[in-house]
Every structure is written in C-alpha cells, then in structure tokens.
Design an enzyme around this catalytic site. Structure first.
Site, mmCIF file in Angstrom:
data_model
loop_
_atom_site.group_PDB
_atom_site.id
_atom_site.type_symbol
_atom_site.label_atom_id
_atom_site.label_comp_id
_atom_site.label_asym_id
_atom_site.label_seq_id
_atom_site.Cartn_x
_atom_site.Cartn_y
_atom_site.Cartn_z
ATOM 1 N N HIS A 232 -7.910 -5.198 0.147
ATOM 2 C CA HIS A 232 -6.383 -4.688 0.039
ATOM 3 C C HIS A 232 -6.147 -5.277 0.649
ATOM 4 C CE1 HIS A 232 -3.453 -1.750 -0.334
ATOM 5 N NE2 HIS A 232 -3.989 -0.775 0.469
ATOM 6 N N ASP A 233 -6.467 -5.785 2.172
ATOM 7 C CA ASP A 233 -6.031 -5.835 3.078
ATOM 8 C C ASP A 233 -6.040 -7.082 3.363
ATOM 9 O OD1 ASP A 233 -6.437 -4.045 5.052
ATOM 10 O OD2 ASP A 233 -7.560 -4.627 5.894
ATOM 11 N N ASP B 242 -8.476 -6.889 -4.596
ATOM 12 C CA ASP B 242 -8.270 -5.601 -4.120
ATOM 13 C C ASP B 242 -8.700 -4.260 -4.874
ATOM 14 O OD1 ASP B 242 -7.237 -3.062 -2.952
ATOM 15 O OD2 ASP B 242 -5.097 -4.046 -3.090
ATOM 16 N N ARG C 250 -11.435 6.548 9.280
ATOM 17 C CA ARG C 250 -11.064 5.447 9.542
ATOM 18 C C ARG C 250 -12.329 4.550 8.529
ATOM 19 N NH1 ARG C 250 -6.627 2.096 9.367
ATOM 20 N NH2 ARG C 250 -7.438 0.472 10.847
ATOM 21 N N SER D 290 0.979 -1.322 -0.184
ATOM 22 C CA SER D 290 0.182 -0.087 0.285
ATOM 23 C C SER D 290 1.022 1.315 -0.649
ATOM 24 C CB SER D 290 -0.637 -0.031 1.552
ATOM 25 O OG SER D 290 -2.313 1.037 0.680
#
Length: 381
Positions: free
Chosen positions: A361-362, A332, A239, A167
């Site tokens: 993505h994580d 992702d 967040r 990232s």
C-alpha cells in the site's frame, strides 16, 4: 542514539500541534459557519490548517488540491523544522521543475478535520476552552469536503485543476468529485476504494481496540496529562498493526527474513529485525500524532462509502465528471487493485494505471517517480 531520538524520549500525552506552538509553514482559516455533519449535528468554530506552494493565476484556473492519508498532514513537501516534526510526505512531487511544478501550479494541502496538525480535532480546544477529547464527533469524508469548499472559496478557487489523494486522501478526493463535480476538472485516486470493505474495517478493529484498552486513554480525555501518561502504548500497537498492512509480505521477507535485530537474541528476550522495524515506526508516530485523531480518522475511513444516500456505488461514481486516473499498487494487500478496477469501471472518462511495486500500500508514497509521471500525464490533458 542521541537524546533527541524519539525512542529515548518520554512520549507526550499527545503528539498534536497545539495552539501557541511554532506554526511552521501553516496558514489558518477560521470557517465562517459551523460544519454540518453527515452523522447529525454540526461542528462549530472550525479552524483549517493548510499549506500552499506557487501562486494562483488571475483566472483561478491553476489550483491543485492535495489530500493526505491517515497520519499525514498539510506538510506535503519541505524539510522538517520548527513546528514541522517531519519532512514532507510527498517531497519529490511538488516544487519547481517537479511533476506538480509550482512555477505553473498553485498547490494547496489542508490538514483534515479531525486531524492533529493545526486543524480542529480531538486535541484542539472546544468553544468552552477544554480539549474536545471524547466529545469530538464522528466526521466523514463527505464532511471534510464541506470544510474544504469553504477553503476553496476563501482562496478564490472556483474549480480545482486537479484533486489528488491516496488512501484516506483518495477517499476524500473521490467525495470531492462526487459532491462537487463541477468544481473538479481532473481527479487522481491512488490506492483507495469506492467504499471501505469488511476486510479493511477488520484491519482497523484491533487498532481501535488497542488504543481504547490503553490505561492512558481515559475515554478519550487525556490531552492535558503529563508526558508518559497518555495512550502512547495503545497508539504504538495500532501503528504496528497498520504498518504491517501497508507493506507487502514479500517486501518484509526480502528486507528482514527471520534475521534477529543486530545485537539481540530472540531466544533470550531479544527481537527479530522486523519487530525492531515496527517498534521504530510506533515510537516515531506517538511523538507526532494524536491517539484521538487516529481513532476518529480511522472511523472516517471505516465510514467511507461514496454510494451512501446516492442510490449506490454505480450511481455515485456516475456523478463524477472529472477526467480521472485511478492508480493501483500491484502488491497492495490493504486496498487491492480490484477496488481500483471498480472505480475505473464506474467513473466516466476514467482510466486505470497499476504501478508495479513490491512496497504494498505504501507504494503510492514510495514510488514517487511513477506517480509523478502519471500526474504530469493527467495535467497535460
């Protein structure tokens, strides 16, 4: 819940590590000179916080640089404890017998300039003794390399055996390989692009707006306010938005569906389970991160473009001489595999690997076994 649960505590004005607090495993380097900035001007009196594992060999040839993502820090592996609010974010990757075997490799992880866990950032004291706050300048991924070159020199590392990041960390790793190609022998880029896209900048825009609209933001000058008076609500909203982009829709559907949160009724003011999940991650972040750092590092990511000033993306990628593995995550939706395909096609001696994962993505953080296998393979060549 216990009284130590973040969701029950009054949020601090900033979750940054502050001077005088327990340093934990952090080490510090005061840079010998101001850091010139790509956007103009320079940043004086920079201190880098970093952690290391293993020992540098006599030839200085076994050093690996690990670069963190937006809300990460230098604490890549190890438990939470005094001065360390969270356990290591890539804990399965580093240590004796692990893919980055610290009996063989000297692993270095710095907290990025603009961050909030010991390196100079908006929550740090400026030369006049007041927090930098709104005065902290825009830094770019290229600027972070300038600061980390000084760290490599201080540690006696001439060439990194590998630079790895995912990232935002992947953006920084790519800049290392394009800016200092002779100092990067191997390169691993995970879930990151050659340049931030309009879609990624668009995802970031409401996050930045939420923080700046918070009445506790005060233009970025809030760091000495009492608990509960800072921009924690805006940071929490940011967040929540970001976390949705980090996970895949399929995973959220599988985990939560349309289920209500246990003991709550959405028809009468209660939450759905997925809302509770996002609330939990927001509450955790505001106790360990700084809103000003979130803004500046998000702007760093928006500014990422390896081709800027280098004749475009193709010419910039051609500068890379490292043996490279580019890693994409199949699900992702923030940094899609097409961006990793561009990197692999443009970097000489690069290969593309796609990890099949439902986690979005994580996945670059969660799929540690698959990532570890790729790390071992790259280091073996």
């Amino acid at each position: 819940m216990t009284t130590t649960d973040p969701e029950t505590l009054l949020p601090p004005a900033t979750g940054a590590w502050r001077e005088g607090a327990d340093p934990g495993r952090r080490r510090f380097l005061d840079l010998p000179a101001a850091v010139p900035l790509e956007a103009g001007g320079e940043l004086p009196d920079v201190r880098l916080a970093y952690e290391t594992w293993g020992e540098l060999d006599a030839a200085g040839s076994n050093a690996v640089l690990v670069l963190h993502a937006l809300t990460g820090d230098a604490h890549v592996t190890g438990p939470a404890g005094p001065g360390q609010p969270t356990a290591g974010w890539w804990d399965g990757l580093i240590g004796p017998g692990r893919p980055l075997d610290t009996d063989r490799w000297f692993v270095v992880a710095p907290n990025v300039i603009g961050g909030c866990q010991g390196t100079t950032g908006p929550a740090s004291r400026a030369p006049d003794g007041r927090p930098w706050g709104s005065r902290f300048p825009l830094v770019t991924a290229r600027d972070t390399v300038r600061s980390e070159v000084a760290l490599a020199d201080a540690l006696g590392v001439g060439t990194w055996a590998m630079v790895v990041g995912g990232s935002m960390g992947g953006m920084r790793a790519l800049e290392w390989a394009a800016t200092e190609p002779e100092r990067v022998a191997r390169l691993m880029l995970l879930a990151s692009p050659a340049a931030a896209s309009a879609d990624q900048i668009g995802w970031a825009a409401p996050q930045l707006a939420a923080i700046r609209a918070d009445q506790g933001w005060h233009g970025g000058d809030y760091h000495d306010l009492p608990p509960g008076a800072g921009p924690h609500e805006g940071l929490g909203v940011a967040r929540r938005i970001a976390h949705l982009s980090y996970r895949s829709g399929d995973e959220l559907a599988t985990r939560f569906g349309r289920d209500p949160q246990t003991g709550e009724d959405p028809f009468h003011g209660g939450r759905y389970a997925v809302e509770s999940y996002l609330d939990h991650h927001a509450a955790k972040l505001v106790h360990r991160f700084d809103a000003g750092s979130y803004v500046r590092l998000t702007e760093l990511m928006n500014a990422h473009d390896v081709g800027r000033g280098r004749g475009g993306t193709a010419e910039a990628l051609a500068r890379v001489t490292a043996r490279t593995t580019v890693v994409g995550i199949s699900s992702d939706r923030l940094y899609p595999v097409s961006q990793q395909e561009e990197l692999a096609a443009g970097i000489p001696d690069a290969r593309l690997r796609v990890i099949e994962s439902p986690y979005g993505h994580d996945g670059f953080l969660i799929e540690s076994e698959a990532v570890g296998t790729l790390v071992e393979d790259l280091l073996s060549g």
